[in-house]
Scaffold this motif. Structure first.
Motif, mmCIF file in Angstrom:
data_model
loop_
_atom_site.group_PDB
_atom_site.id
_atom_site.type_symbol
_atom_site.label_atom_id
_atom_site.label_comp_id
_atom_site.label_asym_id
_atom_site.label_seq_id
_atom_site.Cartn_x
_atom_site.Cartn_y
_atom_site.Cartn_z
ATOM 1 N N VAL A 104 -1.297 6.157 0.980
ATOM 2 C CA VAL A 104 -1.759 5.035 0.363
ATOM 3 C C VAL A 104 -1.731 5.029 -1.212
ATOM 4 O O VAL A 104 -2.235 6.056 -1.550
ATOM 5 N N ASP A 162 -5.728 1.330 -3.830
ATOM 6 C CA ASP A 162 -6.949 0.702 -3.077
ATOM 7 C C ASP A 162 -6.659 -0.895 -3.335
ATOM 8 O O ASP A 162 -6.657 -1.499 -4.361
ATOM 9 N N HIS A 173 0.725 -1.335 -0.075
ATOM 10 C CA HIS A 173 -0.059 -0.061 0.091
ATOM 11 C C HIS A 173 0.778 1.212 -0.063
ATOM 12 O O HIS A 173 0.235 2.543 -0.552
ATOM 13 N N GLY A 226 -2.639 2.423 6.986
ATOM 14 C CA GLY A 226 -1.982 1.163 6.919
ATOM 15 C C GLY A 226 -1.133 0.628 7.717
ATOM 16 O O GLY A 226 -0.600 1.388 8.596
ATOM 17 N N LYS A 243 -7.029 4.747 -1.121
ATOM 18 C CA LYS A 243 -6.017 5.623 -1.556
ATOM 19 C C LYS A 243 -5.997 7.047 -1.162
ATOM 20 O O LYS A 243 -7.068 7.626 -1.408
ATOM 21 N N SER A 255 -4.757 -1.853 4.547
ATOM 22 C CA SER A 255 -4.699 -0.266 4.330
ATOM 23 C C SER A 255 -5.708 0.253 4.170
ATOM 24 O O SER A 255 -6.885 -0.234 3.881
#
Length: 283
Positions: free
Chosen positions: A102, A105, A38, A91, A86, A83
């Motif tokens: 991150v 996804d 991630h 995470g 995005k 995580s």
């Protein structure tokens, strides 16, 4: 000389998770073959591995790139992945770099996240300066998690007659833990097969090498912890005179086993296993 493998069965314990690496492929129902993807990407963080003849070979290869910009090359297996979305800072192992976000996804993966138990692996470390192997436990989705360093062995600390084994507890984000790390020279050649183990109980953690207890640490994380197993390069430590050594760098793993005691640790008022009970498990 290789230290012999332990019997798989241990009196007083149940084997609840294991891999003897007997197939010719990695069992992805047990392992997630990436290092914290991630913060990077699946492609860059993917482990280079070889499975066959009853062992796992974790490899660092000459054409391999660092798993993150400015980071190290690594081949790592995890028993979980977690995580946030995005662009978030949520995470596993976020303290590697607090500025990380991150990158994509990714779905959660939760193969094995024990809360207490007896865990052991038998493997060969890498006797080249600038490379280390480690088995370590971190939090899954626990925001304030520490780390149990089952062992960490650096190539520069490996000798034919003695090697240094690093182990202990790291606080990271867990305010209830205190940093407690040890560096012990043992009469082993860590480039040969040796057995590294911990027994993690509700009150303490016992550390073992080749069935001999090194130390009891009188503290214990109180949340489920997955495993990270890998080989890692420390590029700033690689010596010019070692660059002629042919790639790959290989950590060979014979097995990984995880046990829980019959009746659980909380079955007794003292909440702890004794040294004699551990010896019975290895009899």
């Amino acid at each position: 000389m290789d230290f012999p493998p332990n019997p798989k069965d241990k009196p007083g314990y149940v084997l609840e998770f294991f891999d003897e690496f007997e197939d010719n492929h990695l069992d992805t129902t047990k392992w997630y073959p990436y290092l914290l993807p991630h913060w990077s990407s699946l492609e860059r963080s993917a482990a280079r591995i070889e499975v066959g003849d009853g062992s796992l070979k974790l490899r660092i290869e000459e054409d391999q790139t660092p798993w993150v910009d400015g980071g190290e090359r690594a081949s790592n297996l995890q028993t979980v992945h977690f995580s946030g979305a995005k662009g978030s800072r949520i995470g596993q192992f976020r303290h590697y770099n607090p500025e990380f976000v991150v990158t994509q996804d990714l779905p959660p993966v939760r193969h094995y996240t024990p809360l207490f138990g007896l865990f052991e692996t038998r493997l060969k470390a890498v006797p080249v300066v600038g490379y280390h192997v480690a088995l370590w436990m971190i939090g899954f989705d626990e925001p304030n998690a520490g780390e149990i360093r089952v062992f960490e062995i650096h190539g520069g600390n490996i000798g034919v007659e003695r090697s240094r084994v690093d182990y202990g507890i790291l606080t990271w984000d867990d305010p209830k833990l205190r940093e407690e790390l040890y560096e012990d020279y043992l009469l082993i050649n860590a480039a040969e097969y040796n057995i590294y183990a911990v027994e993690w109980t509700p009150t303490h953690v016992d550390f073992y090498v080749n069935n001999t207890k090194l130390r009891t640490v009188q503290q214990s994380p109180q949340y489920p912890m997955p495993f990270m197993l890998g080989i890692y390069e420390r590029p700033h430590e690689v010596r010019e005179e070692d660059r002629h050594i042919p790639f790959p760098r290989v950590c060979e793993v014979d097995y990984f086993r995880a046990y829980r005691p019959l009746g659980g640790y909380r079955a007794s008022a003292k909440h702890r296993m004794t040294q004699n009970s551990f010896r019975r498990a290895y009899a």
